[in-house]
Design an enzyme around this catalytic site. Structure first.
Site, PDB file in Angstrom:
ATOM      1  N   ASP A  13     -11.806 -19.528  -5.418  1.00  9.39           N
ATOM      2  CA  ASP A  13     -11.932 -18.834  -6.720  1.00  9.39           C
ATOM      3  C   ASP A  13     -13.349 -18.727  -7.291  1.00  9.39           C
ATOM      4  O   ASP A  13     -13.559 -18.952  -8.489  1.00  9.39           O
ATOM      5  CB  ASP A  13     -11.036 -19.514  -7.775  1.00  9.39           C
ATOM      6  CG  ASP A  13      -9.559 -19.516  -7.399  1.00  9.39           C
ATOM      7  OD1 ASP A  13      -9.232 -19.109  -6.273  1.00  9.39           O
ATOM      8  OD2 ASP A  13      -8.737 -19.929  -8.231  1.00  9.39           O
ATOM      9  N   ASP A  40      -8.018 -15.975  -7.738  1.00  6.00           N
ATOM     10  CA  ASP A  40      -7.008 -15.933  -8.775  1.00  6.00           C
ATOM     11  C   ASP A  40      -6.825 -14.439  -9.059  1.00  6.00           C
ATOM     12  O   ASP A  40      -7.809 -13.720  -9.298  1.00  6.00           O
ATOM     13  CB  ASP A  40      -7.570 -16.673 -10.009  1.00  6.00           C
ATOM     14  CG  ASP A  40      -6.538 -17.477 -10.763  1.00  6.00           C
ATOM     15  OD1 ASP A  40      -5.554 -17.934 -10.144  1.00  6.00           O
ATOM     16  OD2 ASP A  40      -6.714 -17.657 -11.979  1.00  6.00           O
ATOM     17  N   HIS A  83      -4.287 -12.292 -11.129  1.00  5.84           N
ATOM     18  CA  HIS A  83      -3.135 -12.227 -12.024  1.00  5.84           C
ATOM     19  C   HIS A  83      -2.805 -10.808 -12.471  1.00  5.84           C
ATOM     20  O   HIS A  83      -3.701 -10.014 -12.740  1.00  5.84           O
ATOM     21  CB  HIS A  83      -3.413 -13.045 -13.288  1.00  5.84           C
ATOM     22  CG  HIS A  83      -3.620 -14.509 -13.061  1.00  5.84           C
ATOM     23  ND1 HIS A  83      -2.783 -15.279 -12.285  1.00  5.84           N
ATOM     24  CD2 HIS A  83      -4.570 -15.366 -13.535  1.00  5.84           C
ATOM     25  CE1 HIS A  83      -3.207 -16.531 -12.288  1.00  5.84           C
ATOM     26  NE2 HIS A  83      -4.295 -16.613 -13.031  1.00  5.84           N
ATOM     27  N   SER A 141       0.377 -17.619 -17.591  1.00  4.97           N
ATOM     28  CA  SER A 141      -0.651 -18.623 -17.910  1.00  4.97           C
ATOM     29  C   SER A 141      -1.554 -18.171 -19.062  1.00  4.97           C
ATOM     30  O   SER A 141      -2.340 -18.964 -19.574  1.00  4.97           O
ATOM     31  CB  SER A 141      -1.510 -18.932 -16.665  1.00  4.97           C
ATOM     32  OG  SER A 141      -2.436 -17.906 -16.410  1.00  4.97           O
ATOM     33  N   HIS A 162      -7.602 -14.029 -17.845  1.00 11.16           N
ATOM     34  CA  HIS A 162      -8.687 -14.137 -16.846  1.00 11.16           C
ATOM     35  C   HIS A 162      -8.211 -13.601 -15.503  1.00 11.16           C
ATOM     36  O   HIS A 162      -7.012 -13.592 -15.220  1.00 11.16           O
ATOM     37  CB  HIS A 162      -9.112 -15.607 -16.685  1.00 11.16           C
ATOM     38  CG  HIS A 162      -8.000 -16.475 -16.155  1.00 11.16           C
ATOM     39  ND1 HIS A 162      -7.005 -16.993 -16.961  1.00 11.16           N
ATOM     40  CD2 HIS A 162      -7.700 -16.888 -14.902  1.00 11.16           C
ATOM     41  CE1 HIS A 162      -6.156 -17.680 -16.223  1.00 11.16           C
ATOM     42  NE2 HIS A 162      -6.543 -17.624 -14.965  1.00 11.16           N
ATOM     43  N   LYS A 193      -3.795 -15.198  -5.129  1.00 12.80           N
ATOM     44  CA  LYS A 193      -2.734 -16.093  -5.632  1.00 12.80           C
ATOM     45  C   LYS A 193      -2.536 -15.877  -7.133  1.00 12.80           C
ATOM     46  O   LYS A 193      -3.392 -15.289  -7.800  1.00 12.80           O
ATOM     47  CB  LYS A 193      -3.095 -17.552  -5.352  1.00 12.80           C
ATOM     48  CG  LYS A 193      -4.317 -17.998  -6.129  1.00 12.80           C
ATOM     49  CD  LYS A 193      -4.774 -19.364  -5.709  1.00 12.80           C
ATOM     50  CE  LYS A 193      -6.068 -19.735  -6.372  1.00 12.80           C
ATOM     51  NZ  LYS A 193      -6.011 -19.782  -7.841  1.00 12.80           N
ATOM     52  N   GLU A 199       2.780 -20.065 -12.369  1.00 15.41           N
ATOM     53  CA  GLU A 199       1.400 -20.500 -12.204  1.00 15.41           C
ATOM     54  C   GLU A 199       1.206 -20.840 -10.730  1.00 15.41           C
ATOM     55  O   GLU A 199       2.146 -21.268 -10.056  1.00 15.41           O
ATOM     56  CB  GLU A 199       1.129 -21.732 -13.088  1.00 15.41           C
ATOM     57  CG  GLU A 199      -0.308 -22.236 -13.042  1.00 15.41           C
ATOM     58  CD  GLU A 199      -1.353 -21.172 -13.375  1.00 15.41           C
ATOM     59  OE1 GLU A 199      -1.644 -20.323 -12.505  1.00 15.41           O
ATOM     60  OE2 GLU A 199      -1.884 -21.195 -14.494  1.00 15.41           O
ATOM     61  N   ALA A 220     -11.767 -24.393  -9.643  1.00 11.43           N
ATOM     62  CA  ALA A 220     -12.377 -25.446 -10.422  1.00 11.43           C
ATOM     63  C   ALA A 220     -11.872 -26.779  -9.896  1.00 11.43           C
ATOM     64  O   ALA A 220     -10.696 -26.915  -9.582  1.00 11.43           O
ATOM     65  CB  ALA A 220     -12.007 -25.299 -11.908  1.00 11.43           C
ATOM     66  N   CYS A 223      -7.753 -25.596  -9.460  1.00 11.22           N
ATOM     67  CA  CYS A 223      -7.411 -24.948  -8.199  1.00 11.22           C
ATOM     68  C   CYS A 223      -7.954 -25.673  -6.971  1.00 11.22           C
ATOM     69  O   CYS A 223      -7.303 -25.684  -5.925  1.00 11.22           O
ATOM     70  CB  CYS A 223      -7.847 -23.488  -8.245  1.00 11.22           C
ATOM     71  SG  CYS A 223      -6.821 -22.563  -9.404  1.00 11.22           S
TER      72      CYS A 223
HETATM   73  C1  VGL Z   1      -7.941 -21.824 -12.406  1.00 11.81           C
HETATM   74  C2  VGL Z   1      -7.273 -22.150 -14.581  1.00 11.81           C
HETATM   75  C3  VGL Z   1      -6.469 -21.042 -14.536  1.00 11.81           C
HETATM   76  C4  VGL Z   1      -8.795 -22.251 -11.266  1.00 11.81           C
HETATM   77  C5  VGL Z   1      -7.117 -20.708 -12.344  1.00 11.81           C
HETATM   78  O1  VGL Z   1      -9.162 -21.414 -10.401  1.00 11.81           O
HETATM   79  O2  VGL Z   1      -9.133 -23.466 -11.189  1.00 11.81           O
HETATM   80  N1  VGL Z   1      -8.001 -22.538 -13.531  1.00 11.81           N
HETATM   81  N2  VGL Z   1      -6.405 -20.325 -13.399  1.00 11.81           N
HETATM   82 ZN    ZN Z   2      -5.475 -18.401 -13.356  1.00 17.79          ZN
END
Ligand code: VGL
Ligand code: ZN
Length: 192
Positions: free
Chosen positions: A13, A55, A57, A63, A74, A99, A106, A134, A138
């Site tokens: 990500d 990510d 979405h 989420s 996001h 994903k 989620e 992060a 993730c």
């Molecule tokens: C993530 C929060 C929401 C990540 C993804 O990639 O860590 N964190 N969606």
């Molecule tokens: Zn996300």
């Protein structure tokens, strides 16, 4: 450590929205990009399998705060925020895994609801090195799923960054990964 074609690197990500200036910025998230690029060049030369997760979405994802979740909107599919960081090296040998595409679930882990496991197994990958964003979401969930699926799992400590909603979240996440069998290493062990 020597890399081979039985190894894979998962770049988690590294997208605009997770970097400073984005919708859900990870502090210093973009600082890791040059190092990740070095690791990718090394991986490419070694025949190591390369995966980029993103990510990805739908606009009505659960989420998002507006849909009852905890995060600002996001990484909405096909928007600028969902693009990979512009400086991230995209190998033409790399595979992209999207994903979080189901609005009702989620999916922090790159394994969740994707064909990542099948893709890795089909390519003879046994050992995985995980980098990216992060650490406390993730990266952590991807590492835990990797361990559960039997991969020899390494997390490259200087090539991940966390959100740290609470100040120790990243440190705790690294401990949790280690307690579950992940090896925490530094990039220099792969590069030199
Ligand atoms: C993530 C929060 C929401 C990540 C993804 O990639 O860590 N964190 N969606
Ligand atoms: Zn996300």
């Amino acid at each position: 450590m020597e890399l081979s074609s039985a190894d894979g690197i998962i770049v988690v990500d590294i997208q605009r929205d997770f970097c400073p200036g984005g919708a859900l910025p990870v502090p210093e998230g973009d600082d890791i990009v040059p190092l990740v690029n070095e690791l990718l060049h090394k991986a490419e030369k070694s025949g190591c399998f390369i995966v980029y997760t993103r990510d990805w979405h739908p606009q009505n994802h659960m989420s998002f705060k507006t849909f009852g979740g905890t995060w600002p909107e996001h990484c909405v599919q096909w928007t600028a925020g969902a693009e990979f960081h512009p400086s991230l090296y995209l190998s033409d040998k790399g595979v992209i895994i999207s994903k979080g595409t189901n609005p009702e679930f989620e999916a922090y882990s790159g394994f969740q609801g994707t064909d990542l496991d099948a893709t890795l197994k089909a390519n003879g990958v046994h050992r995985l090195f995980i980098v990216g964003l992060a650490t406390d979401y993730c990266v952590k969930e991807t590492a835990l799923d990797s361990l559960q699926r039997g991969y020899d799992t390494y997390v490259v400590k200087d090539a991940v960054r966390g959100v740290n909603v609470h100040p120790n979240d990243s440190e705790n996440a690294l401990n949790e990964m280690e307690q579950n069998g992940a090896k925490i290493i530094f990039s220099k062990e792969l590069l030199y």
